[in-house]
Scaffold this motif. Structure first.
Motif, mmCIF file in Angstrom:
data_model
loop_
_atom_site.group_PDB
_atom_site.id
_atom_site.type_symbol
_atom_site.label_atom_id
_atom_site.label_comp_id
_atom_site.label_asym_id
_atom_site.label_seq_id
_atom_site.Cartn_x
_atom_site.Cartn_y
_atom_site.Cartn_z
ATOM 1 N N LEU A 349 0.824 -1.212 0.000
ATOM 2 C CA LEU A 349 0.000 0.000 0.000
ATOM 3 C C LEU A 349 0.860 1.265 0.000
ATOM 4 O O LEU A 349 0.544 2.250 -0.677
ATOM 5 N N LEU A 350 1.936 1.241 0.781
ATOM 6 C CA LEU A 350 2.847 2.395 0.779
ATOM 7 C C LEU A 350 3.467 2.590 -0.600
ATOM 8 O O LEU A 350 3.624 3.728 -1.075
ATOM 9 N N ALA A 351 3.814 1.481 -1.264
ATOM 10 C CA ALA A 351 4.372 1.578 -2.617
ATOM 11 C C ALA A 351 3.318 2.078 -3.596
ATOM 12 O O ALA A 351 3.617 2.853 -4.517
ATOM 13 N N LEU A 352 2.058 1.665 -3.399
ATOM 14 C CA LEU A 352 0.987 2.112 -4.289
ATOM 15 C C LEU A 352 0.746 3.610 -4.135
ATOM 16 O O LEU A 352 0.327 4.277 -5.084
ATOM 17 N N GLY A 353 1.018 4.123 -2.951
ATOM 18 C CA GLY A 353 0.868 5.552 -2.728
ATOM 19 C C GLY A 353 1.906 6.388 -3.448
ATOM 20 O O GLY A 353 1.833 7.624 -3.420
ATOM 21 N N ARG A 354 2.859 5.743 -4.107
ATOM 22 C CA ARG A 354 3.909 6.471 -4.841
ATOM 23 C C ARG A 354 3.715 6.398 -6.352
ATOM 24 O O ARG A 354 4.569 6.876 -7.102
ATOM 25 N N VAL A 355 2.613 5.783 -6.821
ATOM 26 C CA VAL A 355 2.391 5.713 -8.270
ATOM 27 C C VAL A 355 1.679 6.989 -8.728
ATOM 28 O O VAL A 355 0.982 7.650 -7.941
ATOM 29 N N HIS A 356 1.835 7.301 -10.012
ATOM 30 C CA HIS A 356 1.293 8.548 -10.553
ATOM 31 C C HIS A 356 0.635 8.284 -11.898
ATOM 32 O O HIS A 356 0.596 7.140 -12.376
ATOM 33 N N ALA A 357 0.163 9.330 -12.524
ATOM 34 C CA ALA A 357 -0.548 9.196 -13.792
ATOM 35 C C ALA A 357 0.341 8.599 -14.883
ATOM 36 O O ALA A 357 -0.131 7.870 -15.767
ATOM 37 N N ARG A 424 -8.126 16.285 1.413
ATOM 38 C CA ARG A 424 -7.003 16.753 0.596
ATOM 39 C C ARG A 424 -7.488 17.610 -0.566
ATOM 40 O O ARG A 424 -6.881 18.637 -0.890
ATOM 41 N N GLN A 425 -8.598 17.193 -1.186
ATOM 42 C CA GLN A 425 -9.131 17.962 -2.308
ATOM 43 C C GLN A 425 -9.650 19.325 -1.856
ATOM 44 O O GLN A 425 -9.493 20.321 -2.571
ATOM 45 N N SER A 426 -10.280 19.353 -0.690
ATOM 46 C CA SER A 426 -10.791 20.630 -0.183
ATOM 47 C C SER A 426 -9.656 21.598 0.127
ATOM 48 O O SER A 426 -9.855 22.817 0.162
ATOM 49 N N GLY A 427 -8.459 21.060 0.347
ATOM 50 C CA GLY A 427 -7.301 21.907 0.590
ATOM 51 C C GLY A 427 -6.590 22.325 -0.680
ATOM 52 O O GLY A 427 -5.512 22.939 -0.624
ATOM 53 N N GLY A 428 -7.162 21.964 -1.839
ATOM 54 C CA GLY A 428 -6.607 22.382 -3.115
ATOM 55 C C GLY A 428 -5.808 21.323 -3.840
ATOM 56 O O GLY A 428 -5.307 21.571 -4.942
ATOM 57 N N ALA A 429 -5.677 20.119 -3.253
ATOM 58 C CA ALA A 429 -4.919 19.048 -3.900
ATOM 59 C C ALA A 429 -5.748 18.409 -5.003
ATOM 60 O O ALA A 429 -6.979 18.503 -5.026
ATOM 61 N N THR A 430 -5.076 17.734 -5.926
ATOM 62 C CA THR A 430 -5.767 17.020 -6.994
ATOM 63 C C THR A 430 -6.304 15.693 -6.474
ATOM 64 O O THR A 430 -5.932 15.222 -5.385
ATOM 65 N N PHE A 431 -7.187 15.076 -7.263
ATOM 66 C CA PHE A 431 -7.726 13.759 -6.909
ATOM 67 C C PHE A 431 -6.602 12.735 -6.809
ATOM 68 O O PHE A 431 -6.596 11.880 -5.915
ATOM 69 N N GLU A 432 -5.616 12.833 -7.705
ATOM 70 C CA GLU A 432 -4.473 11.913 -7.664
ATOM 71 C C GLU A 432 -3.719 12.035 -6.344
ATOM 72 O O GLU A 432 -3.368 11.032 -5.717
ATOM 73 N N THR A 433 -3.478 13.254 -5.906
ATOM 74 C CA THR A 433 -2.788 13.468 -4.633
ATOM 75 C C THR A 433 -3.608 12.934 -3.475
ATOM 76 O O THR A 433 -3.066 12.350 -2.534
#
Length: 489
Positions: A349-357, A424-433
């Motif tokens: 799960l920690l490794a999955l949290g490092r994947v991106h678009a 996170r989104q309400s703080g201005g982050a993207t859905f990916e973040t």
């Protein structure tokens, strides 16, 4: 306990009984995993936000979690055939309602009814099977087939969901249950024999109602907090109601002579630690898998069909590894296998949290596989540890509680990790973040639980009169635990 005449019946009758009792839970597990693949299409066609998707999953899982223990008691008291076929009929009718739902509200009503049906048919199916196979060796083989069918439903869900949604749209994932359910009811009415347990405990209606309302209020606060705000009077009121209702539940259970959840069992450290870890397994597995298809569709731009195929490594890893988890724990002990499994799942799960678009699938699939392997190593051994912690007469109850705690964790996982993404989104982050934060949070909780089980799981003393903690009896406990441990992953 009245034995079913099917136990002495012909082989063809037994084959029919085995098929009918296995297909029901298989249909339920298929529904658990098939929905995840259709969530992006539901969001688009129903014009709903993340909160709506959370309710589509949790409305079902919440009812299963809170009614699972009561479903077994109902089956013993009122007849296993009657409760099983009633559960199938309710689940099938609810599936029709879901498939024809014109709005999110009607879909949620159908999902609630599906949860009620699933909570009735799942324990009743196993009770029918146990009554029909009184010989221990035959019963073990029958339960093995029952678990195997469940694994098929688990693995087929993502692919079936992707195909049906891509070709027909999301309603098809519910309508596919109709022919299966109708056949089960018709064949079951003609071929299943009734059996019941006249000495079954009384039904704990107050405990059931309080648990549903308490966990429901907590879930509402967690899911709706993103839209209403954490300090909204409605959200604060829901959390306050949850505390009051759950405190009342504990008080009621402590005073009842036959509670649905005997609190005295939690005096055993082994029982408490194993169930705590099982909550985390449900939390991290269901909470993270809720976002798998959304990650591939919304972040990486996959089609719904392709996303269903891309999530398959988790299910396949669990189906392949799960049958060996009990054997490994019997040989090496609960602590080593469970801690290793949680550590692997946490790292995945920690490794999955490092994947991106722009991360290639070749660098994603193995992370999903590690997550599946890790959680597969934990479920059966954790249930086996809970069974070993209590007296032999309470092994079935302990196994049921273990399944219930996993379901409660699943409810909270979808709610809490969804809240992480929305915050996170309400703080201005993207859905990916936001997704990365959710995966990292799930990984951190799972890794911390690995430390907990590594320190405490083997230091527990069994309950008075329970099986001693030897490797041979580890195997016995794990055999008993496999009765329910594959349910509702």
């Amino acid at each position: 306990m009245a034995a079913s005449p099917a136990s002495t019946g012909s082989r063809p009758n037994r084959a029919v009984l085995l098929t009918v009792t296995c297909l029901g839970p298989c249909m339920v597990l298929l529904d658990n995993t098939i929905v995840g693949a259709a969530l992006p299409d539901m969001q688009h066609r129903l014009h709903t936000q993340l909160t709506g998707l959370q309710w589509i999953v949790d409305a079902y899982v919440l009812l299963v979690a809170m009614l699972l223990l009561s479903g077994g008691v109902y089956a013993d008291r009122f007849g296993r055939k009657r409760v099983y076929l009633t559960g199938v009929a309710v689940f099938t009718t609810a599936s029709l309602l879901c498939g024809l739902a014109p709005s999110l509200g009607w879909l949620l009503v159908g999902r609630v009814l599906q949860g009620i049906g699933a909570a009735a048919l799942s324990p009743a199916s196993l009770a029918l099977l146990a009554a029909a196979y009184p010989a221990p060796q035959e019963r073990i083989k029958a339960i093995g087939l029952w678990a195997g069918f469940s694994g098929i439903g688990l693995a087929a869900g993502p692919v079936a969901g992707g195909v049906l949604t891509a070709v027909f749209g999301w309603p098809a994932i519910f309508l596919v249950n109709l022919p299966i359910g109708v056949v089960l009811v018709v064949v079951g009415l003609r071929n299943l024999e009734e059996s019941r347990n006249p000495s079954a405990p009384a039904i704990d209606s107050p405990g059931t109602v309080l648990s549903v309302l308490g966990v429901g209020a907590l879930t509402y606060g967690l899911i709706e907090s993103g839209a209403r705000g954490w300090t909204s009077p409605v959200i604060l009121g829901s959390f306050t109601a949850a505390v009051i209702l759950l405190a009342a539940f504990v008080a009621v259970e402590a005073r009842r002579s036959a509670p649905m959840l005997p609190l005295r069992l939690f005096r055993q450290r082994l029982f408490t630690v194993s169930n705590t870890a099982m909550v985390v397994v449900g939390f991290a597995l269901m909470g993270s898998s809720f976002f798998f298809s959304q990650f591939f569709v919304y972040v990486q731009g996959s089609s719904v069909l392709r996303a269903g195929l891309q999530t398959l490594p988790v299910s396949l890893a669990m189906v392949v590894v799960s049958p060996y988890a009990g054997r490994l724990a019997a040989r090496h002990g609960f602590r080593i296998v469970v801690t290793t499994g949680l550590a692997l799942a946490g790292l995945g799960l920690l490794a999955l949290g490092r994947v991106h678009a722009d991360t290639g699938y070749g660098n994603v699939w193995w992370r999903l596989g590690v997550i599946g392997i890790g959680f597969a190593l934990t479920m059966s051994p954790l249930t086996g540890a809970a069974v070993q912690a209590v007296s032999p007469q309470e092994g079935g109850l302990a196994s049921g509680i273990s399944s219930t705690t996993r379901q409660i964790g699943a409810v909270l996982g979808v709610a809490v990790l969804g809240a992480v993404v929305r915050t996170r989104q309400s703080g201005g982050a993207t859905f990916e973040t936001g997704l990365d934060s959710a995966f990292l949070a799930a990984g951190a909780v799972t890794s911390a639980t690995a430390v907990l089980t590594g320190l405490w799981l083997a230091r527990s003393k069994p309950a008075e009169g329970s099986v001693a903690p030897r490797r041979s009896t580890d195997r016995n406990a794990l055999t008993t635990s496999n009765n329910i441990s594959t349910k509702s992953r």
